[in-house]
Write a protein that holds these residues in place. Sequence first.
Motif, PDB file in Angstrom:
ATOM      1  N   LYS A 108       0.898  -1.144   0.000  1.00 49.08           N
ATOM      2  CA  LYS A 108       0.000   0.000   0.000  1.00 49.08           C
ATOM      3  C   LYS A 108       0.943   1.201   0.000  1.00 49.08           C
ATOM      4  CE  LYS A 108      -3.778   0.058   2.409  1.00 49.08           C
ATOM      5  NZ  LYS A 108      -4.703   0.130   3.565  1.00 49.08           N
ATOM      6  N   ILE A 109       0.770   2.090  -0.971  1.00 46.25           N
ATOM      7  CA  ILE A 109       1.681   3.223  -1.140  1.00 46.25           C
ATOM      8  C   ILE A 109       0.891   4.507  -1.007  1.00 46.25           C
ATOM      9  CG2 ILE A 109       3.229   4.379  -2.762  1.00 46.25           C
ATOM     10  CD1 ILE A 109       3.736   1.519  -3.937  1.00 46.25           C
ATOM     11  N   GLU A 110       1.335   5.364  -0.098  1.00 43.89           N
ATOM     12  CA  GLU A 110       0.697   6.649   0.131  1.00 43.89           C
ATOM     13  C   GLU A 110       1.761   7.737   0.125  1.00 43.89           C
ATOM     14  OE1 GLU A 110      -1.937   6.687   3.494  1.00 43.89           O
ATOM     15  OE2 GLU A 110      -2.638   4.649   3.104  1.00 43.89           O
ATOM     16  N   ALA A 111       1.427   8.875  -0.456  1.00 50.14           N
ATOM     17  CA  ALA A 111       2.358   9.999  -0.504  1.00 50.14           C
ATOM     18  C   ALA A 111       1.595  11.286  -0.211  1.00 50.14           C
ATOM     19  CB  ALA A 111       3.052  10.070  -1.860  1.00 50.14           C
ATOM     20  N   PRO A 112       1.340  11.567   1.062  1.00 50.24           N
ATOM     21  CA  PRO A 112       0.557  12.747   1.397  1.00 50.24           C
ATOM     22  C   PRO A 112       1.216  14.063   0.994  1.00 50.24           C
ATOM     23  CG  PRO A 112       1.379  11.664   3.386  1.00 50.24           C
ATOM     24  CD  PRO A 112       1.736  10.803   2.232  1.00 50.24           C
ATOM     25  N   ALA A 113       2.519  14.041   0.648  1.00 50.48           N
ATOM     26  CA  ALA A 113       3.211  15.263   0.225  1.00 50.48           C
ATOM     27  C   ALA A 113       4.052  14.991  -1.022  1.00 50.48           C
ATOM     28  CB  ALA A 113       4.074  15.795   1.356  1.00 50.48           C
ATOM     29  N   GLY A 114       3.518  14.185  -1.959  1.00 50.97           N
ATOM     30  CA  GLY A 114       4.294  13.889  -3.164  1.00 50.97           C
ATOM     31  C   GLY A 114       3.615  12.891  -4.081  1.00 50.97           C
ATOM     32  N   ILE A 115       4.438  12.209  -4.879  1.00 55.14           N
ATOM     33  CA  ILE A 115       3.983  11.232  -5.861  1.00 55.14           C
ATOM     34  C   ILE A 115       4.088   9.833  -5.253  1.00 55.14           C
ATOM     35  CG2 ILE A 115       4.516  10.213  -8.124  1.00 55.14           C
ATOM     36  CD1 ILE A 115       5.706  12.981  -8.889  1.00 55.14           C
ATOM     37  N   GLY A 116       3.117   8.975  -5.557  1.00 54.40           N
ATOM     38  CA  GLY A 116       3.140   7.611  -5.042  1.00 54.40           C
ATOM     39  C   GLY A 116       4.316   6.818  -5.596  1.00 54.40           C
ATOM     40  N   ILE A 117       4.311   6.566  -6.913  1.00 55.66           N
ATOM     41  CA  ILE A 117       5.425   5.891  -7.580  1.00 55.66           C
ATOM     42  C   ILE A 117       5.861   6.765  -8.746  1.00 55.66           C
ATOM     43  CG2 ILE A 117       6.164   3.899  -8.942  1.00 55.66           C
ATOM     44  CD1 ILE A 117       4.244   2.174  -7.376  1.00 55.66           C
ATOM     45  N   CYS A 118       7.142   7.089  -8.790  1.00 58.32           N
ATOM     46  CA  CYS A 118       7.703   7.933  -9.837  1.00 58.32           C
ATOM     47  C   CYS A 118       8.786   7.159 -10.574  1.00 58.32           C
ATOM     48  CB  CYS A 118       8.297   9.198  -9.218  1.00 58.32           C
ATOM     49  SG  CYS A 118       9.093  10.287 -10.421  1.00 58.32           S
ATOM     50  N   CYS A 119       8.660   7.082 -11.896  1.00 54.61           N
ATOM     51  CA  CYS A 119       9.706   6.504 -12.731  1.00 54.61           C
ATOM     52  C   CYS A 119      10.491   7.689 -13.277  1.00 54.61           C
ATOM     53  CB  CYS A 119       9.107   5.653 -13.839  1.00 54.61           C
ATOM     54  SG  CYS A 119      10.338   4.726 -14.733  1.00 54.61           S
ATOM     55  N   ASP A 120      11.694   7.885 -12.753  1.00 53.24           N
ATOM     56  CA  ASP A 120      12.443   9.121 -12.942  1.00 53.24           C
ATOM     57  C   ASP A 120      13.348   9.146 -14.169  1.00 53.24           C
ATOM     58  OD1 ASP A 120      12.982  11.706 -12.096  1.00 53.24           O
ATOM     59  OD2 ASP A 120      14.695  11.100 -10.888  1.00 53.24           O
ATOM     60  N   ARG A 121      13.373   8.116 -14.962  1.00 47.76           N
ATOM     61  CA  ARG A 121      14.253   8.087 -16.128  1.00 47.76           C
ATOM     62  C   ARG A 121      13.539   7.469 -17.330  1.00 47.76           C
ATOM     63  NH1 ARG A 121      16.698  11.572 -14.073  1.00 47.76           N
ATOM     64  NH2 ARG A 121      18.522  11.334 -12.809  1.00 47.76           N
ATOM     65  N   GLN A 122      13.986   7.840 -18.521  1.00 45.71           N
ATOM     66  CA  GLN A 122      13.460   7.235 -19.741  1.00 45.71           C
ATOM     67  C   GLN A 122      14.074   5.853 -19.920  1.00 45.71           C
ATOM     68  OE1 GLN A 122      14.425   9.946 -22.880  1.00 45.71           O
ATOM     69  NE2 GLN A 122      12.747  11.327 -22.392  1.00 45.71           N
ATOM     70  N   ASN A 123      13.427   5.048 -20.715  1.00 46.07           N
ATOM     71  CA  ASN A 123      13.915   3.717 -21.073  1.00 46.07           C
ATOM     72  C   ASN A 123      14.120   2.808 -19.867  1.00 46.07           C
ATOM     73  OD1 ASN A 123      13.998   4.549 -23.793  1.00 46.07           O
ATOM     74  ND2 ASN A 123      16.002   5.462 -23.447  1.00 46.07           N
ATOM     75  N   VAL A 124      13.295   2.970 -18.869  1.00 47.75           N
ATOM     76  CA  VAL A 124      13.337   2.105 -17.693  1.00 47.75           C
ATOM     77  C   VAL A 124      12.015   1.353 -17.650  1.00 47.75           C
ATOM     78  CG1 VAL A 124      13.386   2.050 -15.177  1.00 47.75           C
ATOM     79  CG2 VAL A 124      14.888   3.606 -16.393  1.00 47.75           C
ATOM     80  N   SER A 125      12.090   0.025 -17.606  1.00 42.57           N
ATOM     81  CA  SER A 125      10.863  -0.764 -17.488  1.00 42.57           C
ATOM     82  C   SER A 125      10.760  -1.276 -16.060  1.00 42.57           C
ATOM     83  CB  SER A 125      10.865  -1.935 -18.476  1.00 42.57           C
ATOM     84  OG  SER A 125      11.954  -2.792 -18.238  1.00 42.57           O
ATOM     85  N   ILE A 126       9.598  -1.104 -15.472  1.00 40.73           N
ATOM     86  CA  ILE A 126       9.384  -1.534 -14.091  1.00 40.73           C
ATOM     87  C   ILE A 126       8.142  -2.410 -14.035  1.00 40.73           C
ATOM     88  CG2 ILE A 126      10.511   0.474 -13.074  1.00 40.73           C
ATOM     89  CD1 ILE A 126       7.653   1.576 -12.507  1.00 40.73           C
ATOM     90  N   TRP A 127       8.031  -3.180 -12.963  1.00 40.89           N
ATOM     91  CA  TRP A 127       6.867  -4.028 -12.712  1.00 40.89           C
ATOM     92  C   TRP A 127       6.233  -3.571 -11.416  1.00 40.89           C
ATOM     93  CZ3 TRP A 127       5.641  -8.063 -16.044  1.00 40.89           C
ATOM     94  CH2 TRP A 127       6.593  -8.370 -17.002  1.00 40.89           C
ATOM     95  N   VAL A 128       4.958  -3.241 -11.470  1.00 44.75           N
ATOM     96  CA  VAL A 128       4.195  -2.884 -10.282  1.00 44.75           C
ATOM     97  C   VAL A 128       3.045  -3.875 -10.204  1.00 44.75           C
ATOM     98  CG1 VAL A 128       2.849  -1.114  -9.098  1.00 44.75           C
ATOM     99  CG2 VAL A 128       4.801  -0.440 -10.525  1.00 44.75           C
ATOM    100  N   GLU A 129       3.040  -4.720  -9.178  1.00 45.14           N
ATOM    101  CA  GLU A 129       2.035  -5.773  -9.070  1.00 45.14           C
ATOM    102  C   GLU A 129       1.318  -5.696  -7.730  1.00 45.14           C
ATOM    103  OE1 GLU A 129       3.667  -9.688  -9.778  1.00 45.14           O
ATOM    104  OE2 GLU A 129       5.081  -8.885 -11.238  1.00 45.14           O
ATOM    105  N   ASN A 130      -0.001  -5.794  -7.768  1.00 47.06           N
ATOM    106  CA  ASN A 130      -0.836  -5.888  -6.561  1.00 47.06           C
ATOM    107  C   ASN A 130      -0.532  -4.795  -5.542  1.00 47.06           C
ATOM    108  OD1 ASN A 130      -2.161  -8.191  -7.540  1.00 47.06           O
ATOM    109  ND2 ASN A 130      -0.499  -9.485  -6.805  1.00 47.06           N
ATOM    110  N   CYS A 131      -0.335  -3.590  -6.016  1.00 50.21           N
ATOM    111  CA  CYS A 131      -0.109  -2.452  -5.118  1.00 50.21           C
ATOM    112  C   CYS A 131      -1.336  -1.554  -5.121  1.00 50.21           C
ATOM    113  CB  CYS A 131       1.113  -1.644  -5.564  1.00 50.21           C
ATOM    114  SG  CYS A 131       2.685  -2.480  -5.342  1.00 50.21           S
ATOM    115  N   VAL A 132      -1.623  -0.971  -3.982  1.00 49.32           N
ATOM    116  CA  VAL A 132      -2.672   0.039  -3.863  1.00 49.32           C
ATOM    117  C   VAL A 132      -1.955   1.370  -3.694  1.00 49.32           C
ATOM    118  CG1 VAL A 132      -4.581   0.881  -2.458  1.00 49.32           C
ATOM    119  CG2 VAL A 132      -4.272  -1.580  -2.790  1.00 49.32           C
ATOM    120  N   ILE A 133      -2.235   2.307  -4.604  1.00 48.40           N
ATOM    121  CA  ILE A 133      -1.625   3.633  -4.546  1.00 48.40           C
ATOM    122  C   ILE A 133      -2.739   4.615  -4.234  1.00 48.40           C
ATOM    123  CG2 ILE A 133      -0.275   5.359  -5.795  1.00 48.40           C
ATOM    124  CD1 ILE A 133       0.600   3.030  -7.673  1.00 48.40           C
ATOM    125  N   GLN A 134      -2.638   5.293  -3.076  1.00 50.23           N
ATOM    126  CA  GLN A 134      -3.740   6.157  -2.650  1.00 50.23           C
ATOM    127  C   GLN A 134      -3.215   7.327  -1.820  1.00 50.23           C
ATOM    128  OE1 GLN A 134      -6.071   3.348  -0.368  1.00 50.23           O
ATOM    129  NE2 GLN A 134      -4.930   3.753   1.506  1.00 50.23           N
TER     130      GLN A 134
END
Length: 144
Positions: A108-134
């Motif tokens: 469970k990802i919470e960011a009361p003062a920002g972004i939940g998940i940030c991919c900060d670079r180009q050409n980066v592949s990530i896997w996000v599975e079964n996460c709640v972002i709120q």
Amino acid sequence: MDAKRIVMGIYGILAVLILLSSSSFGATKCVNTGGTGGCYSSIQTAINIAATDDTVEVWAGTYTEPVSIGKKITLRTKGYENTIIMPAAGNAVTFVTGSSDAKIVGFKIEAPAGIGICCDRQNVSIWVENCVIQNCSDIGLYFR
């Protein structure tokens, strides 16, 4: 003589299989809020120590630190929905250069003062599975 060669060949094959299996699977680092039982108390510390292909397994709890991933690892929970990343400020999870094929699973990802998940670079592949972002003050999932 032939039986001896066969046995030596089998031992050789087994030795190669053992070496391949141990090198193709990474180690597992554990994290819990108390840092007990040989585990780390900080997700980021475990990530920093982890090598490519390692797994960082996080036990249930609320972790009030921002997390930055810059290598190919798996960050997973041991207690889905009871494992929360919620920093006081900034982005909760940032994937940076070097994190291609990194995985984050079950948080469970919470960011009361920002972004939940940030991919900060180009050409980066990530896997996000079964996460709640709120409860993010900016954006839940952002790719720069």
